[in-house]
Scaffold this motif. Structure first.
Motif, PDB file in Angstrom:
ATOM      1  N   ALA A  41      57.488  19.778 -23.814  1.00 57.13           N
ATOM      2  CA  ALA A  41      56.823  18.616 -24.915  1.00 57.13           C
ATOM      3  C   ALA A  41      57.766  18.133 -25.556  1.00 57.13           C
ATOM      4  N   LEU A  42      58.596  18.797 -26.230  1.00 56.37           N
ATOM      5  CA  LEU A  42      59.536  18.373 -26.991  1.00 56.37           C
ATOM      6  C   LEU A  42      60.815  17.451 -26.295  1.00 56.37           C
ATOM      7  N   SER A  43      60.915  17.488 -24.923  1.00 52.38           N
ATOM      8  CA  SER A  43      61.847  16.849 -24.381  1.00 52.38           C
ATOM      9  C   SER A  43      61.269  15.515 -24.102  1.00 52.38           C
ATOM     10  N   TYR A  44      59.940  15.326 -24.175  1.00 53.99           N
ATOM     11  CA  TYR A  44      59.413  14.192 -24.106  1.00 53.99           C
ATOM     12  C   TYR A  44      59.068  13.215 -25.323  1.00 53.99           C
ATOM     13  N   GLY A  45      59.654  13.844 -26.113  1.00 55.92           N
ATOM     14  CA  GLY A  45      59.637  13.268 -27.663  1.00 55.92           C
ATOM     15  C   GLY A  45      58.463  13.613 -28.533  1.00 55.92           C
ATOM     16  N   LEU A  46      57.675  14.739 -28.220  1.00 55.78           N
ATOM     17  CA  LEU A  46      56.646  14.824 -28.916  1.00 55.78           C
ATOM     18  C   LEU A  46      56.687  15.595 -30.318  1.00 55.78           C
ATOM     19  N   PRO A  47      56.233  15.703 -31.334  1.00 53.97           N
ATOM     20  CA  PRO A  47      56.565  16.214 -32.669  1.00 53.97           C
ATOM     21  C   PRO A  47      56.638  17.514 -32.762  1.00 53.97           C
ATOM     22  N   PRO A  48      57.658  18.370 -33.341  1.00 48.18           N
ATOM     23  CA  PRO A  48      57.693  19.807 -33.144  1.00 48.18           C
ATOM     24  C   PRO A  48      56.882  20.351 -34.154  1.00 48.18           C
ATOM     25  N   LYS A  49      55.468  20.105 -34.232  1.00 47.71           N
ATOM     26  CA  LYS A  49      54.500  20.497 -34.866  1.00 47.71           C
ATOM     27  C   LYS A  49      53.441  21.019 -33.969  1.00 47.71           C
ATOM     28  N   ILE A  50      52.900  22.103 -34.069  1.00 43.65           N
ATOM     29  CA  ILE A  50      51.677  22.617 -33.181  1.00 43.65           C
ATOM     30  C   ILE A  50      50.611  23.070 -33.919  1.00 43.65           C
ATOM     31  N   VAL A  51      49.499  22.959 -33.632  1.00 44.97           N
ATOM     32  CA  VAL A  51      48.292  23.222 -34.034  1.00 44.97           C
ATOM     33  C   VAL A  51      47.452  24.094 -32.982  1.00 44.97           C
ATOM     34  N   VAL A  52      47.656  25.466 -32.933  1.00 43.61           N
ATOM     35  CA  VAL A  52      46.925  26.190 -31.973  1.00 43.61           C
ATOM     36  C   VAL A  52      45.458  26.719 -32.153  1.00 43.61           C
ATOM     37  N   ALA A  53      44.795  25.781 -31.239  1.00 48.76           N
ATOM     38  CA  ALA A  53      43.184  25.952 -31.200  1.00 48.76           C
ATOM     39  C   ALA A  53      42.853  27.677 -31.075  1.00 48.76           C
ATOM     40  N   VAL A  54      42.384  28.328 -31.672  1.00 47.61           N
ATOM     41  CA  VAL A  54      41.853  29.707 -31.405  1.00 47.61           C
ATOM     42  C   VAL A  54      40.471  29.797 -31.587  1.00 47.61           C
ATOM     43  N   SER A  55      39.769  30.492 -30.637  1.00 51.04           N
ATOM     44  CA  SER A  55      38.446  30.881 -30.648  1.00 51.04           C
ATOM     45  C   SER A  55      38.280  32.234 -31.143  1.00 51.04           C
ATOM     46  N   GLY A  56      39.380  33.077 -31.057  1.00 50.58           N
ATOM     47  CA  GLY A  56      38.948  34.423 -31.141  1.00 50.58           C
ATOM     48  C   GLY A  56      39.092  35.247 -29.940  1.00 50.58           C
ATOM     49  N   GLY A  57      38.981  34.749 -28.967  1.00 49.38           N
ATOM     50  CA  GLY A  57      38.981  35.129 -27.553  1.00 49.38           C
ATOM     51  C   GLY A  57      40.272  35.627 -27.134  1.00 49.38           C
ATOM     52  N   LYS A  58      40.266  36.446 -26.065  1.00 47.47           N
ATOM     53  CA  LYS A  58      41.743  37.022 -25.393  1.00 47.47           C
ATOM     54  C   LYS A  58      42.683  35.837 -25.300  1.00 47.47           C
ATOM     55  N   ASP A  59      42.339  34.867 -24.426  1.00 47.87           N
ATOM     56  CA  ASP A  59      43.394  33.912 -24.243  1.00 47.87           C
ATOM     57  C   ASP A  59      44.207  33.055 -25.638  1.00 47.87           C
ATOM     58  N   SER A  60      43.078  32.609 -26.186  1.00 50.72           N
ATOM     59  CA  SER A  60      43.805  32.004 -27.551  1.00 50.72           C
ATOM     60  C   SER A  60      44.447  32.866 -28.330  1.00 50.72           C
ATOM     61  N   MET A  61      43.987  34.148 -28.643  1.00 47.67           N
ATOM     62  CA  MET A  61      44.781  34.809 -29.611  1.00 47.67           C
ATOM     63  C   MET A  61      46.138  35.478 -28.777  1.00 47.67           C
ATOM     64  N   VAL A  62      46.304  35.628 -27.552  1.00 44.67           N
ATOM     65  CA  VAL A  62      47.369  35.802 -26.989  1.00 44.67           C
ATOM     66  C   VAL A  62      48.558  34.694 -27.005  1.00 44.67           C
ATOM     67  N   LEU A  63      47.731  33.407 -26.832  1.00 45.00           N
ATOM     68  CA  LEU A  63      48.720  32.099 -27.033  1.00 45.00           C
ATOM     69  C   LEU A  63      49.015  31.978 -28.403  1.00 45.00           C
ATOM     70  N   LEU A  64      48.251  32.540 -29.525  1.00 46.41           N
ATOM     71  CA  LEU A  64      48.852  32.466 -31.049  1.00 46.41           C
ATOM     72  C   LEU A  64      49.964  33.498 -31.093  1.00 46.41           C
ATOM     73  N   HIS A  65      49.740  34.554 -30.441  1.00 44.09           N
ATOM     74  CA  HIS A  65      50.911  35.440 -30.539  1.00 44.09           C
ATOM     75  C   HIS A  65      52.292  35.094 -29.943  1.00 44.09           C
ATOM     76  N   THR A  66      52.013  34.437 -28.773  1.00 47.55           N
ATOM     77  CA  THR A  66      53.165  33.958 -28.214  1.00 47.55           C
ATOM     78  C   THR A  66      53.904  32.884 -28.854  1.00 47.55           C
ATOM     79  N   MET A  67      52.965  32.043 -29.486  1.00 44.75           N
ATOM     80  CA  MET A  67      53.528  30.619 -29.938  1.00 44.75           C
ATOM     81  C   MET A  67      54.208  31.189 -31.411  1.00 44.75           C
ATOM     82  N   LYS A  68      53.923  32.288 -32.074  1.00 42.47           N
ATOM     83  CA  LYS A  68      54.728  32.748 -33.108  1.00 42.47           C
ATOM     84  C   LYS A  68      56.123  32.947 -32.789  1.00 42.47           C
ATOM     85  N   ALA A  69      56.204  33.768 -31.625  1.00 40.70           N
ATOM     86  CA  ALA A  69      57.608  33.983 -31.154  1.00 40.70           C
ATOM     87  C   ALA A  69      58.408  32.777 -30.818  1.00 40.70           C
ATOM     88  N   VAL A  70      57.861  31.783 -30.019  1.00 40.10           N
ATOM     89  CA  VAL A  70      58.377  30.524 -29.550  1.00 40.10           C
ATOM     90  C   VAL A  70      58.845  29.706 -30.761  1.00 40.10           C
TER      91      VAL A  70
END
Ligand code: SF4
Ligand code: ZN
Ligand code: ZN
Length: 326
Positions: A41-70
């Protein structure tokens, strides 16, 4: 079974990748896949700002944890978005888990409360919209996610994974019988007039891999399903069929995904022709976006402008996005 990358015991075998991974290397593997999508996404010139949509379910919570590290590795800004749908007791449980995770991870959380923003929660809106709970919920959630991304000038990340997307593709092809050219699948979706860019960092990861990450990293999530979740026997059957194919022919799911994935340049060309809503200015298929059309019919006035103003006030009051998510 030994890890393919070290001497430790493997906790998962990924036949499609011809790998067996220990806990440490599984975590590295998953984060790398997430990082690849963000870097793309960054290589396409998109902004280095990400809002992670979380519902509290497994998938979005794992996404949130991985995004923190990334975010830490790539020096990008990350914030979490929780849309409080007012579906109790799930919504309160989800809010508690998300607030705790954000506080532990050092990620700022923005909460949009549907009842406060629109005067009704999903059941009430659904009556006015004359649509099912889930169809109504989908319209409201998509609108809010996009409006938040537009106000922040950021990318919105969602937790769709490989099994979700492949089931959707196969269902479109063999059940709905839709035009295959309308199946638009991508990990990075460009911005359009009235629409923020979006990413799906988990798109190449199966539910099994995401679950393994959640167990290994101790990710907390809401285990109960939404009380309005419809039973979808066809989806369950398709998922089973796809799993059988995957176990006999490893790589089937990724093969289907790559066959129907669209190129960023093609999506960009299409999105430049998108229309915007006459009421609220956000992306729409016709003159009115879905939210404005349904509220205009159900309440006598389009509520998009009111919802956008509510979101603007939240964004104005929020602290600036922080580098590396903390
Ligand atoms: Fe919304 Fe339906 Fe999902 Fe419940 S199951 S959160 S109503 S989309
Ligand atoms: Zn290892
Ligand atoms: Zn609108």
């Amino acid at each position: 079974m030994k890890c393919s990358r070290c001497e430790n015991r493997a906790v998962i075998r990924l036949r499609y990748a011809k790998l067996a991974l220990c806990e440490k290397h599984l975590v590295e593997y998953i984060r790398k896949k997430v990082r690849n999508v963000v870097k793309k996404a960054l290589s396409y010139g998109l902004p280095p700002k990400i809002v992670v949509a979380v519902s509290g379910g497994k998938d979005s919570m794992v996404l949130l944890h991985t995004m923190k590290a990334v975010a830490r590795d790539l020096g990008i800004e990350v914030r979490a978005l929780y849309i409080d749908l007012g579906i109790e007791p799930i919504s309160s449980r989800a809010r508690r888990i998300i607030e705790e995770a954000c506080s532990n991870l050092g990620i700022d959380l923005i909460t949009v409360n549907v009842l406060r923003a629109l005067g009704e929660s999903i059941p009430g809106l659904s009556k006015r919209f004359r649509k099912s709970y889930c169809a109504t919920c989908g319209i409201v959630k998509r609108y809010i996610m996009n409006a938040v991304g537009v106000e922040y000038g950021s990318i919105v990340a969602t937790g769709h994974h490989l099994d979700d997307i492949v089931t959707y593709i196969v269902k479109e092809l063999i059940v709905v019988g839709g035009d295959v050219r309308n199946i638009k699948v991508s990990d990075v979706i460009p911005p359009a007039p009235g629409a923020c860019p979006r990413i799906r960092p988990l798109i190449k990861l199966s539910e099994r891999e995401i679950m393994a990450y959640a167990i290994v990293e101790g990710v907390e999530y809401v285990r109960e399903s939404c009380p309005y979740a419809p039973r979808k026997p066809i989806d369950a059957t398709l998922k089973n069929l796809i799993s059988i194919l995957e176990s006999r022919y490893p790589g089937t799911k990724l093969g289907i995904l790559s066959r129907y994935s669209l190129r960023y340049s093609d999506l960009k060309r299409e999105s430049s022709e998108a229309k915007t809503c006459v009421h609220c200015g956000l992306i729409s298929l016709g003159n009115e976006c879905a939210l404005c059309r349904h509220t205009r019919v159900g309440y006598g006035r389009a509520l998009g402008p009111q919802l956008r103003e509510y979101i603007r006030s939240i964004v104005r009051d929020a602290t600036p996005l922080r580098q590396g998510s903390s």
